[in-house]
Design a protein around this motif. Structure first.
Motif, PDB file in Angstrom:
ATOM      1  N   LEU A  92      33.285  42.346  31.479  1.00  0.00           N
ATOM      2  CA  LEU A  92      32.316  43.074  32.768  1.00  0.00           C
ATOM      3  C   LEU A  92      31.926  41.896  33.723  1.00  0.00           C
ATOM      4  CD1 LEU A  92      31.356  46.701  32.082  1.00  0.00           C
ATOM      5  CD2 LEU A  92      33.775  45.527  32.820  1.00  0.00           C
ATOM      6  N   ARG A  99      35.799  45.160  42.745  1.00  0.00           N
ATOM      7  CA  ARG A  99      36.339  44.054  43.175  1.00  0.00           C
ATOM      8  C   ARG A  99      37.499  43.565  44.332  1.00  0.00           C
ATOM      9  NH1 ARG A  99      34.924  40.406  39.538  1.00  0.00           N
ATOM     10  NH2 ARG A  99      35.025  41.141  37.427  1.00  0.00           N
ATOM     11  N   SER A 133      43.043  45.261  45.024  1.00  0.00           N
ATOM     12  CA  SER A 133      42.166  45.016  43.533  1.00  0.00           C
ATOM     13  C   SER A 133      42.697  46.723  42.811  1.00  0.00           C
ATOM     14  CB  SER A 133      41.195  44.656  43.537  1.00  0.00           C
ATOM     15  OG  SER A 133      40.398  44.244  42.079  1.00  0.00           O
ATOM     16  N   ARG A 134      42.613  46.381  41.545  1.00  0.00           N
ATOM     17  CA  ARG A 134      42.873  47.693  40.824  1.00  0.00           C
ATOM     18  C   ARG A 134      41.349  48.447  40.309  1.00  0.00           C
ATOM     19  NH1 ARG A 134      46.640  46.790  35.838  1.00  0.00           N
ATOM     20  NH2 ARG A 134      45.326  49.035  35.142  1.00  0.00           N
ATOM     21  N   SER A 135      40.931  47.529  40.634  1.00  0.00           N
ATOM     22  CA  SER A 135      38.988  47.778  40.086  1.00  0.00           C
ATOM     23  C   SER A 135      38.464  47.752  40.875  1.00  0.00           C
ATOM     24  CB  SER A 135      38.684  46.396  38.981  1.00  0.00           C
ATOM     25  OG  SER A 135      37.254  46.763  39.629  1.00  0.00           O
ATOM     26  N   TRP A 136      37.616  48.844  41.578  1.00  0.00           N
ATOM     27  CA  TRP A 136      36.844  49.032  42.806  1.00  0.00           C
ATOM     28  C   TRP A 136      35.552  48.092  42.864  1.00  0.00           C
ATOM     29  CZ3 TRP A 136      31.399  49.925  42.498  1.00  0.00           C
ATOM     30  CH2 TRP A 136      31.266  50.746  41.243  1.00  0.00           C
TER      31      TRP A 136
END
Length: 137
Positions: free
Chosen positions: A34, A104, A99-102
């Motif tokens: 991560l 990012r 981005s799929r990741s919050w």
């Protein structure tokens, strides 16, 4: 002596700071991938930096928890929060809309940069309170 004009360190502040550090340290060690993207390329291989910063967070947490080492631990925490700032900058530079990741997403990545200031001040207040003999537990 406490920093002039700074709000008083609330009771439980030192232990809350230690809990934050311990949680972050454990996460660095259990899920290092991560954090690997946060390591600026100019620092080289990311894994040693991630593991090292996780161990440093755990060491600071332990030091802040113990009354005899609280002041030194809080001062080390100030330094740690400053030293990990390049990772937060790297995260912001690498952020991408959609981005799929919050974490990012640009709003989150750039928004967390100024959050280092209250973290450093929190650790500083714990150190100052300990130096003045006030309760920081």
């Amino acid at each position: 002596m406490p920093t002039p004009g700074a709000p008083p360190t609330p009771p439980g502040s030192a232990l809350a700071l230690a809990a934050l550090l311990a949680g972050a340290g454990v996460t660095h060690l259990v899920r290092p991938r991560l954090y690997e993207r946060l390591i600026p390329p100019w620092l080289g291989a990311p894994r040693p930096w991630v593991v090292g910063s996780g161990l440093a967070e755990l060491a600071c947490a332990a030091a802040v928890t113990a009354p005899r080492t609280r002041r030194a631990g809080a001062l080390a925490t100030c330094a740690l929060f400053v030293l990990v700032f390049p990772g937060n900058v790297q995260m912001a530079l690498d952020s991408r809309a959609g981005s799929r990741s919050w974490a990012r997403r640009p709003a989150v990545a750039w928004g967390r940069l100024p959050l280092q200031v209250p973290l450093v001040l929190w650790a500083w207040r714990v150190a100052q309170r300990e130096a003045s003999g006030g309760p920081a537990t």
